[in-house]
Every structure is written in structure tokens, then in C-alpha cells.
Design an enzyme around this catalytic site. Structure first.
Site, PDB file in Angstrom:
ATOM      1  N   GLU A   1     -96.296  62.212  41.688  1.00 57.80           N
ATOM      2  CA  GLU A   1     -97.163  63.511  41.521  1.00 57.80           C
ATOM      3  C   GLU A   1     -98.630  63.114  40.842  1.00 57.80           C
ATOM      4  OE1 GLU A   1     -95.133  66.658  39.673  1.00 57.80           O
ATOM      5  OE2 GLU A   1     -96.910  67.036  38.480  1.00 57.80           O
TER       6      GLU A   1
ATOM      7  N   LYS B   1     -86.522  62.646  38.571  1.00 60.05           N
ATOM      8  CA  LYS B   1     -87.290  63.388  38.160  1.00 60.05           C
ATOM      9  C   LYS B   1     -88.654  62.892  37.497  1.00 60.05           C
ATOM     10  CE  LYS B   1     -89.158  67.612  37.393  1.00 60.05           C
ATOM     11  NZ  LYS B   1     -90.117  67.708  36.346  1.00 60.05           N
TER      12      LYS B   1
END
Lengths: 300, 300, 300, 300
Positions: C170, C163
Site C-alpha cells: 500500500e 497484513k
């Protein structure tokens, strides 16, 4: 003054030599029997008059931590340990706290200068309580050049913190010269790259010790053909980037220099496999190895 | 020897002064009547004995190109123009070609040293045909420090090419010091940032003229409170990055230094508006201004 | 199945809602009496049948650690804690080890999807022992979209590690769009920047959910005039860069994206003060504020 | 409508096929006799009714410029050329100006979509005068997906400018995924890297067509062992960085992605030779190949 030196390798040995040349008494310990004056840390403690001052010059990490633990057993309240290696500043703080319970003072000293230091003097950056630093001042001034000095950058850890930053800056400077070299070498316009660097040693903005060293390297090997473009990093560049991230300080240049070293050590880049694989996916298999844009390869 | 100097501003004026101190005859032209010896380029040509040597020290781009066009009208075959400004190396090649048709020789000279050059000597990087460079050698040696020299880096354009690369390296070095400064200032561990830089002037790897200048700046203003973090760029940093891209040379450090200057001049960043807008979109409006990760803001 | 949910804020509340919609029984605790089903962790433990499964959705760091300590007191051997917040992967390993002594299982789950997840489903990345993950599979499948799934990335910590990497990627993707936006907006050639992004949603290489969100943001505010270029970071981008440095992985894009966020939050840049001060030093005081290269400012 | 297509390679051929599927009449020319409908540009002009529309899909640079020059000889006032290749936006402006004197209109069209475009439709970005773009609208809508469209980004050159920026963004996005991949692969914590990317396709912030392609590539070769980390660049990434520098737009991510491609193609890095040489100089010859900091290698 009298000093115990633990670690008599290239750095420690040269520093002990310089201190003796300046009239200090150095008692040295090393694992190598050929180098040492005493055979154990216990004997070192016996040979020194209290309150003792011990300079540590051993590899960072576990060797330094273990040596400090062992010294704590043979030293007494009032003694002083100077950690002259490359410890992380956070480790300094932990060590200092543990030693304080035994009454042993702790000063950290970042040392710069490499093999040139014995002759020219070292740059020394110190962290510690002012009274502890003051006790060792004769040592610091003997190690530094005649016309320059050491700095007490702050409390415990500050010496290694600023040495770490020094090395981070050094990474950026080296990479700047490196990129400039590659661009001149890649152009078909510059005939005398070594001479150009040499000319910069006078009157220009980039004149520096690193430039002097680069000119020296280019004299030995004008095209650097004997040298592989493979660069280690010492850990302090990594710590600098991590400290910058911790403090939300943008460090694009220092991190770029660090990453260039990482990349220089890879035979093949996993990341660039992904880029190549993606180009292959959207451009079609048969063009992967060509020089064309696989996304846009018009015919004709 | 006899030299015509066109452009008697800070750089040209200082250089003319240094040349006269060294015994050369300088006839100067400038748009400012207070500075000049002759009132026009035509008069300049008349005052110099053929074959003439003219040093140009005017702003890069159109002013330099126009001055060269006008000089071509008043000079004769056998004369020599030295372009000492900041021309792009591709412009040098075009000018040299056009002048060659008239028999006028062209040499480009990159000059470093700023306001310190008059006293300490300039760093000079020359591009041109060897016989043209040789004609002006007395000028070059008078301008450079006694113990250093100028370099003939290659043919026409090479002087400005390596000066461009020099400035690119300079950008990277300055940014490396800048990042190190910010990290030390942002930490709560370094009490004496100016003193730390000062200590680095002796014995360390980063010792350099830029470090000397930084120590000087910090003596004047230890926290740099009077200075805004707003940095111009001169064009040569841009050209360096563009030349690196043209030659497929990785230049992460020099480009990062250039981009940091670009960003320093923005009141608000359009790019970071996009980042903020995207965080707002996927995180929900109400968390945009908070310090939390809008993508992942667990409750409780 | 039956699940205890600790933390009913935006993320936890939405997840609990989605789980109930899918037929699961959720008993929730939060400090806010309006949101919760039970008034304490002890009551939560009483309300759930053994072996219990508890999902944590509280802020990372101390709140998560403290909640886990408190849960350890009220849970029994055989129970399972799923840490769904943003813990660092190294913290997961410490927590899992401490809980294992009490027979309590630990699984870490990275959750992506933000406010859109309740409707579209979340992306879930899990780390833990296979048998522990298997126990909670009905929960994971209910939270993820119908046509996609969750992944068991590895042992304890792997869920938060990937994550973290997801968020680092991102950052890079957002910054890529941001730079492209700024370049189009800065040019005088592109008349329809929002329309251009909109057109990219079909058929291009950059089509993505982030592009969809950017188009949505530009529809609301075509020039992003209502938004300041000020971007927070969540901690996971920092961890990604630090993990890359730890593993000697070059991460120039992710780190550049992170540093751009740091810089966006500075009113004035200490680093760029240094650059400005150095330019001032070598160029002379009077040219600092001009747009010229202070190092090389020819006159005329 | 009727269209002439010059260049029937992978891109041009697929586009001609899609146009024919959609009911348009395409007359194609290529150097390859097997692919073409007509044997020369002159025959192409004869076969098309005036006013003609010709789509160019030939390699950028000289081939495109020469084809336009030849077309200008066989076309008439009122005809329209659509440059669908990868021309630089500045070249578009020059071509359009030259053609305008002959009454021939010019529209530039950036095309994205690669080998997938024939089936899914292409992304098309157009630059030109509105009346010229309107004439070719049936072609643009046939090439783009049913639910999406093309954009008229601005005047002549704008189509290729935004396509260039699109590719720059694409470089940054690809590198972000690449860095994330390498970090996961380098860690000892992630057991299922392909599965992790697959899980991200649903519900996460990074979901995108590039992610879909990466998952597809990892299904074919989970460790990317068959692929070398060697990545070409197409020129448009370079132009993006150069345009950013021209416009003083910080582009750290796009430039880092470009430089990573440059570095991936080097067998040995001249820049890193300099770094290695400098470390050798200040650390002493015998430590160059070791993993220690040559500047600071304490003994023991």
C-alpha cells in the site's frame, strides 16, 4: 602494556602483530593450536596480571556471546573486556550489563582497515565508560595510525554503532562508484575507463581510498572480467538500514546499496517474475518475451 | 605556451593564475573590464599567434554556445577551442561538427577541483582527437597536480561525459555521508559525531577528500546549525541519471541522491499531499493529524 | 455465535456493529463507559459461555500485551483469543506460546478496510492452527464481504505478517500515485489533473480503490491546497522494510515510500545540511546560496 | 462516424473491431494484406469523405513519424490525425506544428487497456485543441467504457504526457506488488501466498486491477515457476523518470521500479563487479567468496 587477545585470525593476528611491533606484550588464544600462545581461556587468565585487559576478535553473534560467557567465568572483578568484533550495539549493552554484576568492565571497539591495517594502522571507534576506555588507551593508540587517532564515540555500544554507520556509508560510496563505472562502460563514448578513474585520484572531489582501490583493481583486470557481479553483505549494512528505520531517518542511498547487493546474489528474482507475469497478463501471452510494451503494441 | 582564456570568473581566473605561475602566457577576456586583458573576442584573436588555442570557461548552455559562435567568426582554420565549462556531451558533438567545417578543432575538458584547484591542481578529463589534445598538453599538465595527470577519456564529448559521471558519483558519496551523519545525530548513543568523523580520516575505508571537508565543516559548526538543509543541483547530476536511463543502467544510488536534493528545496511536497490525502480518505478525517495508522485505529 | 470484543473504538466499534447486523451476539468491553457492555474483563469472561472467543482490537504493543496478560487471568483452558490489532508477527508467536501453557488458543488476524469496512466488509488475513481458525469461521465470514473471503495465510503470526506486507505494498502504491500527481502538477502541459485521474478509473491498468479515493480527494480539493504534505507512518511499513532486510529481499520501492514519509515530517533535514555544507566547502563560501554548481562556476 | 485506422495489429485491430461493433465505419490500412481494407494510404484518403479523421496505431518513433509524413502528402486541409500510439509528448508538438502549416489538425491520444480493452473499453487520454478533440468525440466515447470516459488532459502532447505518467505509476504499483510477493515467498511463515493475494481482492486498500491480474497469474502458476524474472520496459517508464528529472520532481519509487527492470535483464552486473572488486581489494583475495565481511574478519 599487557593484553590478552582472543581470536588470532586475519584481523586478530595482524592486530597482535602490530601491537607487539609497538612494544606491547600480547598473549593470544585461538582454537588453532598453531596460532596461539595459550591453550585455553583459563590459561590466558592465569598468564595475565590482574587487572587484565582482554581483546575479543571472534565472529559476531553466538561465538562472541559464548566467548564472553566463558571469559566471565575465568576473569575477576576489575578486569576489562574489549569487544573488537562486529557485535550489534544492542548486544554490547546486554553484555556490559551482565558483566557489570561481576565487576568486569566492558568496552566495545569498532575496527576498520582490513588487511591494510597492520601496516597503515586501523581506524578504531570506541564506546564505553571514560575510565574504562582510558585504561586501554595505549592499545588504541598503538593500533591507530601515528597521525590519527581513535575516537570515544559515546557510552557502551557507541563504538559498534558508529562502526555500523561507517560501513553503511561505505556501502553507499562503493555503489556510487559502481554505478558510475557501469554507466561509463555502457556508453560508447568513453574509451579509457581505467584511465579516467586513475585521473580522478588527483584534484577531484571523489578522491578517496576506495577510488585508489578501484584503480588498483582495474590495473589488475581492466574490464573486471575475472570477477562476478556477486556481492556479499556483512550484516552491518543491514543493521544500518534497520537503525535508520527505527529512528525514522531517510536512508535511500544506503538502502539502495544494500538492496543492490541482495539482488546481485539472486539467480532469478521472484519479484521480477511478478512484474513479468503482470505484463503477460495485461498484454497477452504472445508478447511476453518481446521487447515491446505489451500493454500497447500497435500493429502495422 | 600561449593561451586565450575566455571567462575570468572564479574558475577561469584561478586557472589563468595557475597557468601564469607555471610560465604560460595567458591573454584573458571577460565581460568585466576589471578582469580582462583584451576588450573583445576579436582583439583576443589578434593578440594570439596562429594557430591559436582558446580555453572557454563560461556558463554552460546558451552563453557557451553563443561564445563559440562568435569565436568561429574571429578564428581561423587551424585554431583550437577547448570547452572547459560544463557543456553537455551531446552539445560538444554538435559544436565540434559545426567548427570542423571551418577547420577549427574542438576539445572538451571537464574540470574538477573548485576553489582548491589553483593551489592543489585541478582534475582534468579531456575528450577529442588525439592530435588536438596533444597540442594542448602543456596546458593540461600545468593545470593538473604535479604527481597526477589528466586523462583523454575518448573522442569529442568524452571529457564532459566522464566529468558528468564524476559529479554523479560525487552526489552519491555526499548523500552517503549525509545519511550516516543524520543517523548518528538522531540516535541517543553517539555523543561525539564530529570526533567520530575526524577519527575516520585515518585507517578506515571511507577516508576521502569529502570526509576531510566534512570534518572541516563540523569544526566550524559542530551541529551544522547555521546551515539550512537546502541543496542545489548543478545539472550534471540530472544528466547522469538521464544518461543512465538512456543506457538502461540501474542508478539507484545516484538518482536517490539527486531526488533528495530536489526534495530539500520544496517548502511542501505535492506528492506527500497525495499520500496525506489518501490516508485521510481511507482512515477518516478526524485521524489525519494523529500519529496513528488511520487505516487501522482500534479503540479502547 | 457469541463473541467478546475488547476495544470499541472506531475499528472495534464498527466491527461489533457489523457482526450484530449479521446476527452475532457481541459483548463489548472498552475503557470508555459509554461504549461498553461490561465494566471489566472479568465481567466479560463471566458473560460469555465457555469455550469463549474474544476478539482484541486495542493499540499494538504494550496495550495489547497487557490486555492479553489480563485476559489470561480471567479465561480458561479451551478459550480462544483473536488478536485483531496491529501486533508484530514475532509478538504473536510469543503470546501464543505463553497462552498455550494455559490451554488458551491464539489466532492473529490482520484487518484492512478502515472506515469503509462496516459497510463494504473488511479484508481479513488470519494466522493460526487450522482447528482454532475453524472455530471462529462464522466471525470471519461475517466481517468479510459477501463475495470475498478471508484467508488463513499460515500458522500463528502469518495473519499479521501478510497484513504487514499488505501495508508495505500500500505504501508503494500510494507513493506511485503521489509521484505521478506531482509530475503532472509540475508540468505546464497538463491542464486537468483531477479529470485525468478520474478518466483512469475506467479501462486503465492503474484502476484501483486507491485511485477512487484519490479522485474523491481531488473532487473535494482539486489542488490539495488544504492539505499539508506531511505523512505519518503506522509502523507496519517500517516492519515490512525490516523484514525485507532480514530476509535479504530487495525492497527499493517500499523503502523509498517509507523514507518519503519520514522526510515529509522533517522541518529541516540534517542529511541535507551535510550536503549543503560539503558544497559550501568545495565551492567556496560565497556561492553556497546560488543556483550554480559551486564546484565548477566559470566566470564571465 | 467514418474513421480511417492505420495499423491493424493487436491494438489497432481490436479498436477497429470495437468501433465497428458500436456502429462506426472503419476503413483500415496495414502492411499485412490479410488485415487491411485498402492497399495504400492514398487509397485510404480516397475512400474517406473530407474532412477526414485518421487514427494512427503504429509503433512509436520512426514508424509513426514516417507514417505522418506520408499521410500529410495524401490528406487535405481540414483533415484530422489522431496519434493513438506511444509517441513522446515532445514529438507530438513537433508533428502538430508541421501539420498545422498544411491545415491538418493533430490530436494525441494515450490508450490504456491492452488486450482487455476490446471488451471492457479502453482508457483514453487526449491532448489537443478543444475543437479538434470535439470532432472526434464519438470515436473516443465508443472506445471508452460505458460508465467512464476519456479526458482531454490539455493541449497537444498532454494526452501522451499523462499516458506516460500513467505508465510510470503502473511501474511503481507493479513493483510494490512484486516486492510484497517476494517477501512473503522468502519468509517461512506464509503458507498460502496465492490465497493471500486472492483475499486482498475484497475489502482491502490494495484492491486493484493489477491485483486481479496477479491472482489470475498465480492461479495459472502458483509459484510462477514457468516465468523468468526478466522484465522489459516500454520506454514510457524511462520518459517518466526523465521528465521528473527535468522538472525537479523526486520520483524515487518510479525510478526504483524502472531500475529493477533494467537489472532484471542483466546476466551479470558491471556495477556489482565493482562492489565485489572493492571488497576483494580491502578484504584480501582469499575472503572474496565467503559470506563474511572481508573488511572485518576476525579469526578464531
Amino acid at each position: 602494556m599487557q593484553l590478552g587477545m582472543v581470536g588470532l585470525g586475519k584481523m586478530g593476528g595482524n592486530m597482535a602483530g602490530r601491537l607487539r611491533d609497538k612494544g606491547h606484550e600480547v598473549v593470544g588464544f585461538d582454537f588453532d593450536p598453531e596460532l596461539r600462545d595459550v591453550a585455553s581461556l583459563a590459561e590466558l587468565a592465569q598468564r595475565l596480571a590482574a587487572p587484565r585487559t582482554i581483546w575479543l576478535m571472534v565472529p559476531a553473534g553466538d561465538p562472541t556471546r559464548e566467548t564472553i560467557d566463558q571469559l566471565a567465568e575465568v576473569l575477576e572483578s576489575g578486569d576489562l573486556i574489549i569487544e573488537g568484533g562486529n557485535s550489534h550495539y544492542a548486544d554490547d549493552r546486554k553484555c556490559a550489563e551482565a558483566l557489570r554484576e561481576r565487576g568486569i568492565a566492558y568496552v566495545d571497539a569498532g575496527v576498520s582497515g582490513g588487511v591494510w591495517g597492520r601496516q597503515e594502522g586501523y581506524g578504531i571507534m570506541v564506546g564505553g565508560e571514560p575510565e574504562d576506555v582510558a585504561r586501554a588507551e595505549p592499545i588504541f593508540t598503538a593500533l591507530t595510525p601515528d597521525d590519527g587517532g581513535y575516537v570515544t564515540a559515546g557510552g557502551v555500544g557507541a563504538g559498534h554503532f558508529v562502526k555500523m554507520v561507517h560501513n553503511g556509508i561505505e556501502y553507499g560510496m562503493m555503489q556510487a562508484f559502481a554505478e558510475g563505472y557501469e554507466l561509463m562502460a555502457a556508453s560508447d563514448i568513453v574509451d579509457d575507463v581505467p584511465g579516467t578513474f586513475d585521473s580522478w585520484r588527483q584534484g577531484t572531489v571523489v578522491r578517496s581510498w576506495l577510488l585508489d582501490l578501484l584503480v588498483r583493481a582495474l590495473r589488475e583486470d581492466p574490464g573486471l572480467e575475472s570477477i562476478r557481479g556477486y556481492a556479499q553483505d556483512s550484516g552491518e549494512g543491514r543493521w544500518t538500514v534497520q537503525a535508520a528505520v527505527d529512528h525514522a531517518v531517510p536512508a535511500p542511498v544506503i538502502s539502495a546499496a544494500l538492496f543492490a547487493r541482495f539482488a546481485s546474489r539472486q539467480d532469478d528474482s521472484p519479484a521480477m517474475k511478478v512484474v513479468a507475469a503482470l505484463r503477460n497478463q495485461f498484454g497477452g501471452h504472445e508478447v511476453t518475451s518481446s521487447g515491446d510494451d505489451p500493454e500497447q503494441t500497435p500493429g502495422s
